[in-house]
Design a protein around this motif. Structure first.
Motif, PDB file in Angstrom:
ATOM      1  N   GLY A 223     -37.658 -38.645  12.517  1.00 46.29           N
ATOM      2  CA  GLY A 223     -37.401 -40.114  12.266  1.00 46.29           C
ATOM      3  C   GLY A 223     -36.923 -40.714  13.746  1.00 46.29           C
ATOM      4  N   GLN A 224     -37.268 -42.153  14.155  1.00 47.29           N
ATOM      5  CA  GLN A 224     -36.493 -42.912  15.007  1.00 47.29           C
ATOM      6  C   GLN A 224     -35.923 -43.899  14.320  1.00 47.29           C
ATOM      7  OE1 GLN A 224     -39.940 -43.740  17.500  1.00 47.29           O
ATOM      8  NE2 GLN A 224     -39.690 -41.934  18.714  1.00 47.29           N
ATOM      9  N   SER A 225     -34.979 -44.770  15.261  1.00 43.65           N
ATOM     10  CA  SER A 225     -34.389 -45.817  15.006  1.00 43.65           C
ATOM     11  C   SER A 225     -35.027 -47.147  15.393  1.00 43.65           C
ATOM     12  CB  SER A 225     -32.987 -45.911  14.947  1.00 43.65           C
ATOM     13  OG  SER A 225     -32.276 -45.154  14.084  1.00 43.65           O
ATOM     14  N   ILE A 226     -34.931 -48.340  14.884  1.00 39.11           N
ATOM     15  CA  ILE A 226     -35.584 -49.306  15.500  1.00 39.11           C
ATOM     16  C   ILE A 226     -34.724 -50.500  15.176  1.00 39.11           C
ATOM     17  CG2 ILE A 226     -38.083 -48.787  14.941  1.00 39.11           C
ATOM     18  CD1 ILE A 226     -36.921 -51.960  12.961  1.00 39.11           C
ATOM     19  N   ASN A 227     -34.905 -51.558  16.115  1.00 36.02           N
ATOM     20  CA  ASN A 227     -34.038 -52.815  15.806  1.00 36.02           C
ATOM     21  C   ASN A 227     -34.791 -54.151  16.241  1.00 36.02           C
ATOM     22  OD1 ASN A 227     -31.730 -54.472  15.698  1.00 36.02           O
ATOM     23  ND2 ASN A 227     -31.017 -54.398  17.838  1.00 36.02           N
ATOM     24  N   LEU A 228     -34.643 -55.110  15.617  1.00 35.12           N
ATOM     25  CA  LEU A 228     -35.374 -56.457  15.773  1.00 35.12           C
ATOM     26  C   LEU A 228     -34.720 -57.328  16.826  1.00 35.12           C
ATOM     27  CD1 LEU A 228     -36.633 -56.973  12.405  1.00 35.12           C
ATOM     28  CD2 LEU A 228     -37.727 -55.787  14.130  1.00 35.12           C
ATOM     29  N   GLN A 229     -35.104 -57.851  17.953  1.00 34.31           N
ATOM     30  CA  GLN A 229     -34.555 -58.710  18.916  1.00 34.31           C
ATOM     31  C   GLN A 229     -35.742 -59.437  19.572  1.00 34.31           C
ATOM     32  OE1 GLN A 229     -32.635 -55.750  21.291  1.00 34.31           O
ATOM     33  NE2 GLN A 229     -34.267 -56.129  23.094  1.00 34.31           N
ATOM     34  N   PHE A 230     -35.435 -60.543  20.252  1.00 35.50           N
ATOM     35  CA  PHE A 230     -36.428 -61.299  20.859  1.00 35.50           C
ATOM     36  C   PHE A 230     -36.867 -60.660  22.238  1.00 35.50           C
ATOM     37  CE2 PHE A 230     -34.441 -64.196  17.699  1.00 35.50           C
ATOM     38  CZ  PHE A 230     -35.568 -64.917  17.574  1.00 35.50           C
ATOM     39  N   SER A 231     -36.242 -59.817  22.775  1.00 37.74           N
ATOM     40  CA  SER A 231     -36.813 -59.535  24.171  1.00 37.74           C
ATOM     41  C   SER A 231     -36.130 -58.095  24.523  1.00 37.74           C
ATOM     42  CB  SER A 231     -36.718 -60.343  25.264  1.00 37.74           C
ATOM     43  OG  SER A 231     -36.884 -60.054  26.462  1.00 37.74           O
ATOM     44  N   GLU A 232     -36.762 -57.242  25.414  1.00 39.07           N
ATOM     45  CA  GLU A 232     -36.057 -56.362  26.064  1.00 39.07           C
ATOM     46  C   GLU A 232     -34.996 -57.002  26.983  1.00 39.07           C
ATOM     47  OE1 GLU A 232     -38.283 -53.076  27.648  1.00 39.07           O
ATOM     48  OE2 GLU A 232     -39.880 -53.736  26.581  1.00 39.07           O
ATOM     49  N   THR A 233     -33.980 -56.212  27.284  1.00 40.85           N
ATOM     50  CA  THR A 233     -32.948 -56.693  28.060  1.00 40.85           C
ATOM     51  C   THR A 233     -32.939 -56.292  29.428  1.00 40.85           C
ATOM     52  OG1 THR A 233     -31.503 -55.067  27.200  1.00 40.85           O
ATOM     53  CG2 THR A 233     -31.420 -57.165  26.181  1.00 40.85           C
ATOM     54  N   SER A 234     -34.070 -55.836  30.036  1.00 38.21           N
ATOM     55  CA  SER A 234     -33.984 -55.682  31.477  1.00 38.21           C
ATOM     56  C   SER A 234     -34.518 -57.133  32.286  1.00 38.21           C
ATOM     57  CB  SER A 234     -35.167 -54.341  31.714  1.00 38.21           C
ATOM     58  OG  SER A 234     -36.452 -54.865  31.269  1.00 38.21           O
ATOM     59  N   PHE A 235     -34.341 -56.895  33.498  1.00 40.86           N
ATOM     60  CA  PHE A 235     -34.318 -58.261  34.173  1.00 40.86           C
ATOM     61  C   PHE A 235     -36.041 -58.429  34.212  1.00 40.86           C
ATOM     62  CE2 PHE A 235     -35.594 -60.124  38.341  1.00 40.86           C
ATOM     63  CZ  PHE A 235     -35.146 -61.646  38.068  1.00 40.86           C
ATOM     64  N   MET A 236     -37.119 -57.713  34.570  1.00 38.39           N
ATOM     65  CA  MET A 236     -38.310 -57.835  34.534  1.00 38.39           C
ATOM     66  C   MET A 236     -38.799 -58.281  33.207  1.00 38.39           C
ATOM     67  SD  MET A 236     -39.386 -58.382  37.531  1.00 38.39           S
ATOM     68  CE  MET A 236     -40.929 -58.804  36.948  1.00 38.39           C
ATOM     69  N   SER A 237     -38.597 -57.676  31.944  1.00 39.61           N
ATOM     70  CA  SER A 237     -39.174 -57.881  30.779  1.00 39.61           C
ATOM     71  C   SER A 237     -38.718 -59.300  30.444  1.00 39.61           C
ATOM     72  CB  SER A 237     -38.505 -56.687  29.700  1.00 39.61           C
ATOM     73  OG  SER A 237     -37.140 -56.706  29.675  1.00 39.61           O
ATOM     74  N   ILE A 238     -37.366 -59.745  30.631  1.00 36.56           N
ATOM     75  CA  ILE A 238     -37.114 -61.126  30.702  1.00 36.56           C
ATOM     76  C   ILE A 238     -38.009 -62.046  31.034  1.00 36.56           C
ATOM     77  CG2 ILE A 238     -35.261 -62.731  30.571  1.00 36.56           C
ATOM     78  CD1 ILE A 238     -33.459 -60.429  30.540  1.00 36.56           C
ATOM     79  N   LEU A 239     -38.532 -61.834  32.169  1.00 30.79           N
ATOM     80  CA  LEU A 239     -39.252 -62.640  33.189  1.00 30.79           C
ATOM     81  C   LEU A 239     -40.547 -62.760  32.482  1.00 30.79           C
ATOM     82  CD1 LEU A 239     -38.187 -62.108  36.849  1.00 30.79           C
ATOM     83  CD2 LEU A 239     -37.288 -63.561  35.031  1.00 30.79           C
ATOM     84  N   GLN A 240     -41.026 -61.616  31.955  1.00 29.02           N
ATOM     85  CA  GLN A 240     -42.409 -61.363  31.602  1.00 29.02           C
ATOM     86  C   GLN A 240     -42.358 -61.846  30.197  1.00 29.02           C
ATOM     87  OE1 GLN A 240     -43.372 -57.328  31.986  1.00 29.02           O
ATOM     88  NE2 GLN A 240     -43.413 -57.687  34.191  1.00 29.02           N
ATOM     89  N   SER A 241     -41.393 -62.304  29.274  1.00 34.58           N
ATOM     90  CA  SER A 241     -41.287 -63.017  28.240  1.00 34.58           C
ATOM     91  C   SER A 241     -41.305 -64.408  28.138  1.00 34.58           C
ATOM     92  CB  SER A 241     -40.059 -62.680  27.336  1.00 34.58           C
ATOM     93  OG  SER A 241     -40.024 -60.937  27.129  1.00 34.58           O
ATOM     94  N   ILE A 242     -41.135 -65.093  29.337  1.00 35.29           N
ATOM     95  CA  ILE A 242     -40.961 -66.499  29.283  1.00 35.29           C
ATOM     96  C   ILE A 242     -42.336 -67.118  29.478  1.00 35.29           C
ATOM     97  CG2 ILE A 242     -40.304 -68.514  30.868  1.00 35.29           C
ATOM     98  CD1 ILE A 242     -37.924 -66.452  31.524  1.00 35.29           C
TER      99      ILE A 242
END
Length: 645
Positions: A223-242
């Protein structure tokens, strides 16, 4: 610095070495379809390694392949030259420079692919293939490409290919700025994870339910664990979410009023996309030693004329303010072509020797006609830049009637010649340009030297049709008091030989008609309408006047009498009198030249179409309408046919 020359050989529709000269700043490539405009853009993308739209890879279709036989080019060769490098740029591009500090970049691709199917590319700077070359210099060039019919909505939404992400990446200069953004997003996500407040309790409950489901179904080992959040917290992933949202008016700040761009119009989404690119250029411009080249195909896509003008004026101003940017645009829009100085226009044509010819209009030797053409090259006249041939006419009457007369002329020509021409001006790609007068000298300088000496000219045929305009006759008359005086009377000639023209444009005929691409044809008698009548077309011409004349009376009676003659005359004097009557009533306030030409054009179209629907081919096209020879010649010449000079 700016790219001054592009060399292309063996690529796309360009078999032989073609040399394309460019201007500093703004370049607008105009010309008909398949002339080579997109080939130039794609060659630039390839050699400058524009990668957003995956144009780095070479395929077999990139190599020239003849339409007339099975021959193909064995190599693709593309070269660039930069001029006017600043001292800093000379240092930056040192390994690409020749002894005169002109930066040169060369690309050569062999047609024989390797075992993996890739084509071998050789790239070098300067004049020698063996000279030192620094790949890192490409980092100092920013090549941005906006394709035609672009999907603006896709590029403005969030994701890996988001244009917004590219812009924002340039906005964040330091690692500190990037870390601060990441920290804000991470803190926000952390405030949600494990938050027991009622506002977030459903998110927490959903997360726990998923984790329980994973544990129950997969166990603790797999098994794996999951979490629910609005975005990954790397710089590029934040930019790509806008993503971008919009409001229809400038200056709104209320977030609740903004809407998804999916409901915006295609035209405005294109403007938002282009504006985002401009913002990126501005951000990149703050970085030193970076040359930006912006390639735009058909910026007019989905834009109404006023927005097209606004956009091109902005681009013009941008290149004036920024010396580190060069813009190259392809367009089919007469609106764009007419809204900018001709110094920015480059006319592209495909030659019979399978090369691309590029004529910078700034290099045309126009003399004092340049300002005139700049002022008068409006939307209707700028269509001459997108044509295979041109017919210049004096007024609205000729502009409306020539296309209908051309159908008759071309039908007659094709019946008597082995090498046939298209059946209409539209099929031939010929534009009829109304120059509103007799200022032929200004427009003809685009096609021939006239009195300006040798120089570059547009390489396709241009005909002109002008009136003879004979001088008024001086007559001695006696008034009621037996006093004699001289009066001027309009002259209506009977035969061609006795007419001496009073039109200043006629003085240009010898010079124009001795050139390769231009001819000027003049009426044999007086004016366009009078000459049509003198060719024994009086029946149909009077029928149109009678239809347009609102009052019953002598005019309609005379029209009917002329119609009853059925174009049969016992003397030239009688034909002259009827032609005079026709011209005078066409020019009357009751009718007017424009209205008359439109109605006659409709009548000719109706007759032509009905004749063409008959089972038997038309044996004598003069049964439709007798076209004067000077008009015939002008039409045939512009369509590429042979005439007796």
């Amino acid at each position: 610095m700016y790219i001054s020359i592009i060399y292309i050989e063996g690529y796309k529709n360009c078999k032989n070495r073609s040399v394309i000269n460019l201007n500093k700043g703004l370049n607008i490539l105009v010309g008909e379809n398949a002339s080579g405009k997109t080939t130039i853009i794609n060659a630039l993308r390839m050699i400058l390694r524009e990668n957003e739209f995956s144009y780095m890879n070479i395929s077999e279709v990139d190599f020239y392949h003849s339409f007339y036989n099975n021959s193909m080019s064995g190599k693709i060769r593309i070269g660039l030259e930069w001029e006017e490098l600043s001292p800093d740029e000379e240092v930056t591009f040192l390994t690409w420079c020749d002894p005169d500090y002109k930066a040169k970049l060369n690309l050569e691709v062999d047609k024989n692919p390797n075992q993996k199917g890739y084509y071998k590319k050789s790239i070098w700077g300067g004049t020698s293939k063996a000279s030192a070359f620094e790949e890192e210099t490409f980092d100092c060039i920013d090549c941005i490409y906006l394709p035609p019919l672009r999907d603006a909505e896709e590029k403005l939404t969030n994701g890996r290919n988001s244009r917004l992400a590219t812009l924002l990446k340039h906005q964040y200069k330091s690692d500190t700025e990037k870390d601060n953004l990441v920290k804000v997003v991470r803190d926000f996500n952390q405030s949600i994870v494990g938050n027991k407040d009622k506002e977030f309790s459903e998110i927490e409950k959903a997360k726990n339910d998923i984790n329980i489901g994973i544990k129950d179904s997969m166990g603790t080992v797999f098994g794996q664990s999951i979490n629910l959040q609005f975005s990954e917290t790397s710089f590029m992933s934040i930019l790509q979410s806008i993503k971008m949202v919009f409001f229809p008016n400038i200056g709104e700040h209320d977030i609740s009023k903004f809407r998804d761009i999916a409901i915006n119009s295609l035209g405005y989404n294109n403007l938002l996309y282009i504006a985002t690119v401009f913002a990126e250029i501005e951000a990149v411009g703050r970085e030193k030693n970076l040359f930006t080249i912006l390639l735009i195909e058909e910026p007019e896509a989905h834009l109404h004329p006023q927005l097209q003008v606004k956009l091109i004026k902005y681009l013009e101003q941008l290149t004036k303010e920024r010396t580190d940017i060069q813009i190259i645009i392809t367009t089919h829009s007469p609106v764009l072509a007419s809204s900018i100085s001709i110094d920015n226009l480059i006319h592209i044509t495909s030659q019979k020797n399978e090369t691309i010819m590029a004529n910078q209009l700034s290099k045309l030797n126009l003399g004092d006609s340049k300002n005139y053409i700049d002022r008068w090259l409006d939307v209707t006249k700028s269509t001459l830049l997108f044509s295979k041939g041109v017919i210049l006419v004096e007024g609205i009457s000729e502009c409306m009637l020539i296309p209908e007369l051309a159908k008759i002329v071309l039908l007659k020509y094709n019946k008597s010649h082995k090498k046939t021409l298209p059946s209409t001006l539209e099929e031939a790609g010929v534009s009829v340009i109304n120059i509103n007068g007799i200022n032929f000298k200004h427009f003809y300088k685009l096609f021939c030297s006239i009195d300006m000496g040798l120089g570059i000219r547009l390489p396709y045929r241009c005909s002109g049709i002008t009136d003879k305009d004979p001088e008024k006759r001086k007559l001695e008359v006696t008034d009621k008091d037996d006093n004699k005086k001289i009066v001027l009377e309009e002259y209506y000639p009977i035969t061609e030989d006795e007419v001496e023209g009073n039109n200043s444009a006629l003085e240009l005929k010898d010079s124009i008609n001795s050139s390769e691409f231009a001819r000027l044809f003049s009426s044999p008698f007086k004016t366009f309408e009078y000459d049509l009548a003198m060719k024994k077309n009086t029946k149909i011409m009077c029928e149109v006047i009678r239809t347009l004349w609102s009052k019953d009376g002598s005019v309609k009676i005379t029209c009917q009498e002329i119609e009853n003659k059925d174009n049969k005359y016992i003397s030239n004097e009688q034909l002259r009198d009827d032609s005079k009557f026709i011209l005078q009533h066409i020019e009357s306030k009751e009718v007017g030249k424009g209205t008359y030409a439109q109605e006659l054009a409709n009548k000719l179209e109706e007759i032509y179409d009905s004749e063409m629907l008959k089972e038997e081919k038309i044996r004598n096209v003069e049964t439709i309408f007798n076209v004067p020879k000077y008009i015939e010649d002008a039409i045939i010449w512009s369509c590429g046919g042979e005439i007796n000079d």
